[in-house]
Design a protein around this motif. Structure first.
Motif, mmCIF file in Angstrom:
data_model
loop_
_atom_site.group_PDB
_atom_site.id
_atom_site.type_symbol
_atom_site.label_atom_id
_atom_site.label_comp_id
_atom_site.label_asym_id
_atom_site.label_seq_id
_atom_site.Cartn_x
_atom_site.Cartn_y
_atom_site.Cartn_z
ATOM 1 N N LEU A 118 0.832 -1.206 0.000
ATOM 2 C CA LEU A 118 0.000 0.000 0.000
ATOM 3 C C LEU A 118 0.864 1.253 0.000
ATOM 4 O O LEU A 118 0.608 2.204 -0.757
ATOM 5 N N LEU A 119 1.904 1.252 0.815
ATOM 6 C CA LEU A 119 2.794 2.418 0.866
ATOM 7 C C LEU A 119 3.541 2.582 -0.450
ATOM 8 O O LEU A 119 3.764 3.711 -0.909
ATOM 9 N N ALA A 120 3.925 1.471 -1.065
ATOM 10 C CA ALA A 120 4.588 1.547 -2.368
ATOM 11 C C ALA A 120 3.649 2.127 -3.417
ATOM 12 O O ALA A 120 4.065 2.922 -4.273
ATOM 13 N N GLN A 121 2.382 1.746 -3.355
ATOM 14 C CA GLN A 121 1.396 2.271 -4.303
ATOM 15 C C GLN A 121 1.236 3.782 -4.160
ATOM 16 O O GLN A 121 0.934 4.465 -5.133
ATOM 17 N N HIS A 122 1.453 4.286 -2.951
ATOM 18 C CA HIS A 122 1.365 5.724 -2.703
ATOM 19 C C HIS A 122 2.697 6.435 -2.929
ATOM 20 O O HIS A 122 2.813 7.639 -2.684
ATOM 21 N N GLY A 123 3.707 5.683 -3.367
ATOM 22 C CA GLY A 123 4.981 6.291 -3.706
ATOM 23 C C GLY A 123 5.872 6.622 -2.539
ATOM 24 O O GLY A 123 6.818 7.409 -2.676
ATOM 25 N N LEU A 124 5.620 6.012 -1.380
ATOM 26 C CA LEU A 124 6.463 6.271 -0.212
ATOM 27 C C LEU A 124 7.762 5.476 -0.327
ATOM 28 O O LEU A 124 7.796 4.403 -0.929
ATOM 29 N N PRO A 125 8.860 5.979 0.234
ATOM 30 C CA PRO A 125 10.180 5.371 0.027
ATOM 31 C C PRO A 125 10.304 3.983 0.637
ATOM 32 O O PRO A 125 9.652 3.663 1.642
ATOM 33 N N ALA A 126 11.168 3.179 0.030
ATOM 34 C CA ALA A 126 11.387 1.813 0.495
ATOM 35 C C ALA A 126 11.892 1.786 1.930
ATOM 36 O O ALA A 126 11.564 0.865 2.698
ATOM 37 N N ALA A 127 12.687 2.789 2.317
ATOM 38 C CA ALA A 127 13.210 2.824 3.687
ATOM 39 C C ALA A 127 12.070 2.890 4.699
ATOM 40 O O ALA A 127 12.132 2.264 5.770
ATOM 41 N N LEU A 128 11.024 3.639 4.384
ATOM 42 C CA LEU A 128 9.869 3.704 5.276
ATOM 43 C C LEU A 128 9.097 2.392 5.251
ATOM 44 O O LEU A 128 8.671 1.893 6.309
ATOM 45 N N GLN A 129 8.937 1.821 4.068
ATOM 46 C CA GLN A 129 8.203 0.564 3.950
ATOM 47 C C GLN A 129 8.802 -0.524 4.836
ATOM 48 O O GLN A 129 8.083 -1.360 5.381
ATOM 49 N N HIS A 130 10.111 -0.519 4.984
ATOM 50 C CA HIS A 130 10.808 -1.564 5.743
ATOM 51 C C HIS A 130 11.227 -1.088 7.138
ATOM 52 O O HIS A 130 12.072 -1.718 7.774
ATOM 53 N N SER A 131 10.618 -0.042 7.614
ATOM 54 C CA SER A 131 10.998 0.540 8.902
ATOM 55 C C SER A 131 10.296 -0.152 10.063
ATOM 56 O O SER A 131 9.287 -0.847 9.903
ATOM 57 N N ALA A 132 10.831 0.072 11.264
ATOM 58 C CA ALA A 132 10.205 -0.433 12.486
ATOM 59 C C ALA A 132 8.839 0.209 12.695
ATOM 60 O O ALA A 132 7.921 -0.423 13.244
ATOM 61 N N GLU A 133 8.699 1.461 12.271
ATOM 62 C CA GLU A 133 7.417 2.156 12.401
ATOM 63 C C GLU A 133 6.322 1.416 11.636
ATOM 64 O O GLU A 133 5.210 1.223 12.152
ATOM 65 N N VAL A 134 6.627 0.981 10.436
ATOM 66 C CA VAL A 134 5.644 0.265 9.623
ATOM 67 C C VAL A 134 5.416 -1.138 10.169
ATOM 68 O O VAL A 134 4.284 -1.633 10.178
ATOM 69 N N ALA A 135 6.451 -1.793 10.643
ATOM 70 C CA ALA A 135 6.289 -3.123 11.238
ATOM 71 C C ALA A 135 5.353 -3.061 12.446
ATOM 72 O O ALA A 135 4.529 -3.958 12.660
ATOM 73 N N GLU A 136 5.473 -2.008 13.238
ATOM 74 C CA GLU A 136 4.596 -1.847 14.398
ATOM 75 C C GLU A 136 3.162 -1.556 13.959
ATOM 76 O O GLU A 136 2.206 -2.118 14.498
#
Length: 239
Positions: free
Chosen positions: A78-96
């Motif tokens: 979903l984040l990739a579809q919105h063009g958000l960076p890969a670093a955010l997609q794989h972050s602890a924030e997103v995992a939580e």
């Protein structure tokens, strides 16, 4: 029709209000990273990836994996579809944030209604949620089940027949002795095809008042109620 000997419940949408719960938990993340959409739109977008994510497991294209894992992968997509960076997609924030599905609030009628139903019959989950997810959710919202069953136990995601039949088997019941309680016509149709009894509980606000995507699968179900309390009254009359 014989009276059922146990009730098996769909969870997402039937028992808990996933849309409002996810929107609330994701509101801060959305405001920071996706200010052009609402938290409700974010929840809808995440949920829209639910069936496609399970399809690969159903088809055998990949081995069965727990829904917690799929929720994380869906969020990253979903984040990739919105063009958000890969670093955010794989972050602890997103995992939580991916674990937000472990903290969903029940519909207002559920706590008392589920307790009433449990006085009548054994109540179990027949959900695509994995066991750890359900245990965490139950500790969060206080709901009590006699057993947590469903996809991870059967190693098959609904609406695969094995999900329904394995649940009945584990309860030492014939399929016709088990009743699926759900707000999704497609889920009930698949359960009926396996010989289960069916109980529809209307949840008109599951999609924020929008029509349910599976409304074309509607049939005349064995029970039809607007709340768990109303379903308890109907079942008490036949037991």
């Amino acid at each position: 029709m014989q009276a059922p000997k146990a009730l098996a419940f769909d969870v997402f949408g039937t028992v808990v209000d996933w849309r409002s719960s996810i929107a609330q938990q994701a509101s801060g993340f959305v405001a920071q990273h996706l200010p052009h959409i609402s938290p409700e739109q974010f929840a809808d977008g995440w949920r829209a990836l639910y069936q496609p994510a399970m399809a690969a497991c159903r088809s055998g294209a990949r081995d069965f994996v727990a829904l917690d894992t799929l929720h994380h992968e869906m969020l990253q997509l979903l984040l990739a579809q919105h063009g958000l960076p890969a670093a955010l997609q794989h972050s602890a924030e997103v995992a939580e944030l991916a674990l937000a599905w472990r903290q969903l609030q029940p519909w207002p009628d559920v706590p008392q209604g589920l307790a009433q139903l449990r006085q009548l019959l054994p109540v179990v989950t027949l959900s695509n949620a994995n066991v750890a997810l359900m245990v965490a959710m139950n500790r969060f919202n206080g709901l009590q089940w006699d057993a947590v069953l469903g996809a991870e136990v059967s190693q098959h995601y609904k609406p695969a027949p094995q999900a329904y039949l394995r649940t009945a088997e584990l309860l030492h019941l014939q399929p016709g002795e088990l009743c699926l309680v759900a707000c999704h016509h497609s889920d009930l149709a698949a359960a009926r095809d396996c010989g289960l009894q069916t109980a529809y509980v209307a949840r008109p606000n599951e999609y924020g008042g929008a029509p349910a995507p599976d409304r074309a699968a509607e049939q005349v179900w064995d029970f039809h109620a607007n709340s768990f309390g109303e379903l308890a009254e109907q079942l008490a009359a036949v037991l």
